[in-house]
Design an enzyme around this catalytic site. Structure first.
Site, PDB file in Angstrom:
ATOM      1  N   CYS A  42     -46.871  -8.813  -3.976  1.00 34.61           N
ATOM      2  CA  CYS A  42     -45.855  -8.065  -3.237  1.00 34.61           C
ATOM      3  C   CYS A  42     -46.414  -6.708  -2.810  1.00 34.61           C
ATOM      4  O   CYS A  42     -47.356  -6.197  -3.422  1.00 34.61           O
ATOM      5  CB  CYS A  42     -44.662  -7.851  -4.167  1.00 34.61           C
ATOM      6  SG  CYS A  42     -43.306  -6.936  -3.429  1.00 34.61           S
ATOM      7  N   THR A  44     -45.049  -4.033  -3.493  1.00 34.05           N
ATOM      8  CA  THR A  44     -44.886  -3.225  -4.703  1.00 34.05           C
ATOM      9  C   THR A  44     -46.154  -3.271  -5.563  1.00 34.05           C
ATOM     10  O   THR A  44     -46.587  -2.254  -6.118  1.00 34.05           O
ATOM     11  CB  THR A  44     -43.690  -3.760  -5.530  1.00 34.05           C
ATOM     12  OG1 THR A  44     -42.527  -3.709  -4.714  1.00 34.05           O
ATOM     13  CG2 THR A  44     -43.471  -2.954  -6.790  1.00 34.05           C
ATOM     14  N   HIS A  47     -48.733  -0.947  -4.222  1.00 33.29           N
ATOM     15  CA  HIS A  47     -48.495   0.444  -4.654  1.00 33.29           C
ATOM     16  C   HIS A  47     -49.023   0.659  -6.066  1.00 33.29           C
ATOM     17  O   HIS A  47     -49.604   1.707  -6.375  1.00 33.29           O
ATOM     18  CB  HIS A  47     -46.993   0.774  -4.621  1.00 33.29           C
ATOM     19  CG  HIS A  47     -46.435   0.935  -3.235  1.00 33.29           C
ATOM     20  ND1 HIS A  47     -46.672   2.062  -2.473  1.00 33.29           N
ATOM     21  CD2 HIS A  47     -45.683   0.115  -2.479  1.00 33.29           C
ATOM     22  CE1 HIS A  47     -46.069   1.921  -1.298  1.00 33.29           C
ATOM     23  NE2 HIS A  47     -45.468   0.739  -1.273  1.00 33.29           N
ATOM     24  N   GLU A  68     -43.061 -11.905  -8.695  1.00 28.96           N
ATOM     25  CA  GLU A  68     -42.720 -13.063  -7.857  1.00 28.96           C
ATOM     26  C   GLU A  68     -43.406 -14.280  -8.481  1.00 28.96           C
ATOM     27  O   GLU A  68     -44.629 -14.339  -8.521  1.00 28.96           O
ATOM     28  CB  GLU A  68     -43.219 -12.840  -6.426  1.00 28.96           C
ATOM     29  CG  GLU A  68     -42.665 -11.560  -5.798  1.00 28.96           C
ATOM     30  CD  GLU A  68     -43.190 -11.297  -4.396  1.00 28.96           C
ATOM     31  OE1 GLU A  68     -44.003 -12.098  -3.889  1.00 28.96           O
ATOM     32  OE2 GLU A  68     -42.788 -10.285  -3.806  1.00 28.96           O
ATOM     33  N   ASP A 199     -43.413  -5.056  15.964  1.00 23.64           N
ATOM     34  CA  ASP A 199     -44.412  -4.492  15.050  1.00 23.64           C
ATOM     35  C   ASP A 199     -45.527  -3.899  15.910  1.00 23.64           C
ATOM     36  O   ASP A 199     -45.713  -4.306  17.058  1.00 23.64           O
ATOM     37  CB  ASP A 199     -44.979  -5.573  14.114  1.00 23.64           C
ATOM     38  CG  ASP A 199     -45.521  -4.989  12.809  1.00 23.64           C
ATOM     39  OD1 ASP A 199     -44.862  -5.137  11.766  1.00 23.64           O
ATOM     40  OD2 ASP A 199     -46.601  -4.356  12.845  1.00 23.64           O
ATOM     41  N   ARG A 204     -49.637  -9.516  12.893  1.00 24.69           N
ATOM     42  CA  ARG A 204     -48.347  -9.797  12.252  1.00 24.69           C
ATOM     43  C   ARG A 204     -47.383 -10.454  13.223  1.00 24.69           C
ATOM     44  O   ARG A 204     -46.626 -11.350  12.861  1.00 24.69           O
ATOM     45  CB  ARG A 204     -47.746  -8.502  11.716  1.00 24.69           C
ATOM     46  CG  ARG A 204     -48.525  -7.960  10.545  1.00 24.69           C
ATOM     47  CD  ARG A 204     -47.966  -6.635  10.092  1.00 24.69           C
ATOM     48  NE  ARG A 204     -48.371  -6.374   8.721  1.00 24.69           N
ATOM     49  CZ  ARG A 204     -47.625  -5.729   7.835  1.00 24.69           C
ATOM     50  NH1 ARG A 204     -46.445  -5.265   8.180  1.00 24.69           N
ATOM     51  NH2 ARG A 204     -48.062  -5.550   6.615  1.00 24.69           N
ATOM     52  N   LEU A 266     -33.669  -2.286   4.933  1.00 21.41           N
ATOM     53  CA  LEU A 266     -34.427  -2.664   3.736  1.00 21.41           C
ATOM     54  C   LEU A 266     -35.727  -1.856   3.642  1.00 21.41           C
ATOM     55  O   LEU A 266     -36.215  -1.562   2.561  1.00 21.41           O
ATOM     56  CB  LEU A 266     -34.742  -4.167   3.743  1.00 21.41           C
ATOM     57  CG  LEU A 266     -35.392  -4.674   2.462  1.00 21.41           C
ATOM     58  CD1 LEU A 266     -34.341  -4.912   1.378  1.00 21.41           C
ATOM     59  CD2 LEU A 266     -36.192  -5.952   2.676  1.00 21.41           C
ATOM     60  N   GLY A 267     -36.295  -1.501   4.811  1.00 18.99           N
ATOM     61  CA  GLY A 267     -37.532  -0.721   4.846  1.00 18.99           C
ATOM     62  C   GLY A 267     -37.348   0.631   4.183  1.00 18.99           C
ATOM     63  O   GLY A 267     -36.282   1.231   4.273  1.00 18.99           O
ATOM     64  N   ILE A 268     -38.383   1.081   3.479  1.00 16.22           N
ATOM     65  CA  ILE A 268     -38.293   2.339   2.740  1.00 16.22           C
ATOM     66  C   ILE A 268     -39.193   3.370   3.414  1.00 16.22           C
ATOM     67  O   ILE A 268     -40.415   3.213   3.426  1.00 16.22           O
ATOM     68  CB  ILE A 268     -38.721   2.138   1.275  1.00 16.22           C
ATOM     69  CG1 ILE A 268     -37.825   1.082   0.627  1.00 16.22           C
ATOM     70  CG2 ILE A 268     -38.664   3.448   0.508  1.00 16.22           C
ATOM     71  CD1 ILE A 268     -38.394   0.529  -0.656  1.00 16.22           C
ATOM     72  N   VAL A 290     -29.879  -1.919   1.685  1.00 18.36           N
ATOM     73  CA  VAL A 290     -29.989  -3.203   0.979  1.00 18.36           C
ATOM     74  C   VAL A 290     -31.009  -3.057  -0.143  1.00 18.36           C
ATOM     75  O   VAL A 290     -32.125  -2.600   0.091  1.00 18.36           O
ATOM     76  CB  VAL A 290     -30.439  -4.333   1.932  1.00 18.36           C
ATOM     77  CG1 VAL A 290     -30.574  -5.647   1.181  1.00 18.36           C
ATOM     78  CG2 VAL A 290     -29.456  -4.474   3.089  1.00 18.36           C
TER      79      VAL A 290
HETATM   80 ZN    ZN Z   1     -41.691  -8.418  -4.409  1.00 15.05          ZN
END
Ligand code: ZN
Length: 345
Positions: A42, A44, A47, A68, A199, A204, A266-268, A290
Site C-alpha cells: 500500500c 501507507t 511512507h 492488505e 492524472d 497510470r 479520499l486523497g490526503i 472518507v
Molecule cells: Zn492499504
C-alpha cells in the site's frame, strides 16, 4: 508449525524494511490465527519504508508492517464461533474500540480509538497474523487469494464511490493510482453514465483505461472544460471522487462540477492547503471526507459486486515472492505501477 515465522519489520528508525524471524503470534480467546498467503503493498507501506515525518511519529520501531492480506485460518480462540479452521479469509485491518459514541451506535468505522494493523499493531507482512475474529471477512470461492489481498484498498474505492448515488451520473475521478482506478471501475459498475479519470502520469492513465471503461485525461494536455463539452455534458460533472490529495486537482474538480455537485475526498493533501471556499459555497457543493471502509457494509457491497462481475484484477501489475519485497517496494516507489502482490506461501 515451528514457532518462528518470517516477517517484514520496521527494524530500524531509518528508510527501509527488513525480513526477520519473529515468534508466531499467540492468540487470545477472541482471536484467530491466519496463515497469510498473499499481501498487497500500500502507499501507507511506502511512507513507512521512507520513514517520513508521519511514519516517524506513528509507527513504533520493531513493528511488523502490512495490512492488505488474504490467507487461511489455522487456529482459533475458544470463544470464536461462526468461523472454521481451513477457511479462506481476508479481514478489516482497523481494530476498533467498543466504547465510543460512534462505536456504540454501530458506526464502527468512525471509532476514534481505531488502531491499524501494520501501522500501530503487528501487521500482515508475515507468515502468520493474529486478528480478532470480529475483523475476519470470509472469502467466497469466487474471490481468489490475490483479489482477497487487495480488498482493503478496493474497500477504500468502494466506500468513496458509494458515498453518493451514481446511477446515471457523470463522475470525475482525480488521481489514477490503484484506488482511483478501482473507484472509477466501481462507478461504472454501479451505473454512472460517464466516468472521466485524470492524472499527470500517462502510465497510470493507460492502466486506468485497461482496468475500466473510462475516459482518461491528462490535464497537462487537455482541460476539463474541453472534456465536458466534448462529451456533451450540459453543465459539468455531477459527482467528484478526489483520490490524489492534489490541491490543483481539487480546484479543477470544483470548477468542473455542476451547481449542487457532490465531492467525496479520499486523497490526503501533504499539509494544510488553501481552498477557494467561496467558490464551493456559491456552487452549493457538498463535500464528504472518507476514511477507511464502513465496517462491514463496504465489505458486504464489495464482495457482492465482485461476485456480480466487478473485475479489477488488471489493477494488479506485479506479483512476486515475499522474499523479493525490495523489488516490489522499488517498483512502487517509482510511481507508475498498479498494485503489487507479495506471495508468502
Ligand atoms: Zn492499504
Amino acid at each position: 508449525m515451528s514457532n518462528q515465522m518470517k516477517a517484514l519489520v520496521k527494524a530500524r528508525p531509518e528508510p527501509g524494511l527488513w525480513m526477520e524471524h519473529r515468534p508466531v503470534p499467540e492468540i487470545g480467546p477472541d482471536d484467530v490465527l491466519i496463515r497469510v498467503r498473499k499481501t498487497g503493498i500500500c502507499g501507507t507501506d511506502i511512507h513507512i519504508w521512507n520513514w517520513d515525518e508521519w511514519a516517524q511519529k506513528t509507527v513504533p520501531v520493531g513493528l511488523i508492517v502490512g495490512h492488505e492480506f488474504a490467507g487461511e485460518i489455522v487456529d482459533m480462540g475458544r470463544q470464536v464461533d461462526g468461523l472454521s479452521i481451513g477457511q479462506r479469509v481476508s479481514g478489516e485491518g482497523h481494530l476498533i474500540g467498543k466504547t465510543s459514541r460512534q462505536s456504540r451506535a454501530g458506526k464502527f468505522h468512525l471509532d476514534p480509538a481505531t488502531r491499524g494493523i501494520g501501522v500501530n499493531e503487528p501487521g500482515a507482512f508475515a507468515e502468520y497474523l493474529r486478528l480478532p475474529a470480529f475483523n475476519v471477512v470470509p472469502l467466497p470461492d469466487a474471490i481468489d487469494d490475490e483479489i482477497g489481498a487487495i480488498l482493503d484498498p478496493l474497500g477504500n474505492a468502494v466506500h468513496t464511490a458509494l458515498s453518493f448515488d451514481l446511477v446515471g451520473e457523470d463522475v470525475l475521478v482525480t488521481g489514477a493510482g490503484p484506488i482511483g482506478i478501482m473507484a472509477a471501475s466501481v462507478a461504472r459498475h454501479v451505473g454512472a453514465r460517464r466516468v472521466v479519470i485524470t492524472d499527470l502520469n500517462d502510465d497510470r492513465l493507460a492502466l486506468a483505461a485497461q482496468v475500466a471503461d473510462v475516459v482518461t485525461v491528462n490535464p497537462k494536455r487537455q482541460s476539463l472544460a474541453e472534456i465536458v463539452s466534448h462529451l456533451g455534458m450540459k453543465e459539468g460533472f455531477d459527482v467528484g471522487l478526489e483520490m490524489s490529495g492534489s490541491q490543483v486537482a481539487l480546484d479543477q474538480m470544483v470548477e468542473a462540477l455542476v451547481m449542487g455537485g457532490r465531492i467525496a475526498l479520499l486523497g490526503i493533501p501533504p499539509g494544510k492547503s488553501p481552498v477557494d471556499w467561496s467558490r464551493i459555497v456559491f456552487k452549493a457543493i457538498t463535500i464528504k471526507g472518507v476514511y477507511g471502509r464502513e465496517i462491514f457494509e463496504t465489505w458486504y457491497k464489495m464482495i457482492a459486486m465482485l461476485e456480480n462481475g466487478l473485475d479489477v484484477r488488471a489493477v494488479i501489475t506485479h506479483r512476486m515472492p515475499a522474499d523479493a519485497f525490495r523489488d516490489g517496494f522499488e517498483t512502487m516507489r517509482a510511481g507508475s505501477s498498479g498494485k503489487i502482490v507479495l506471495d508468502w506461501t
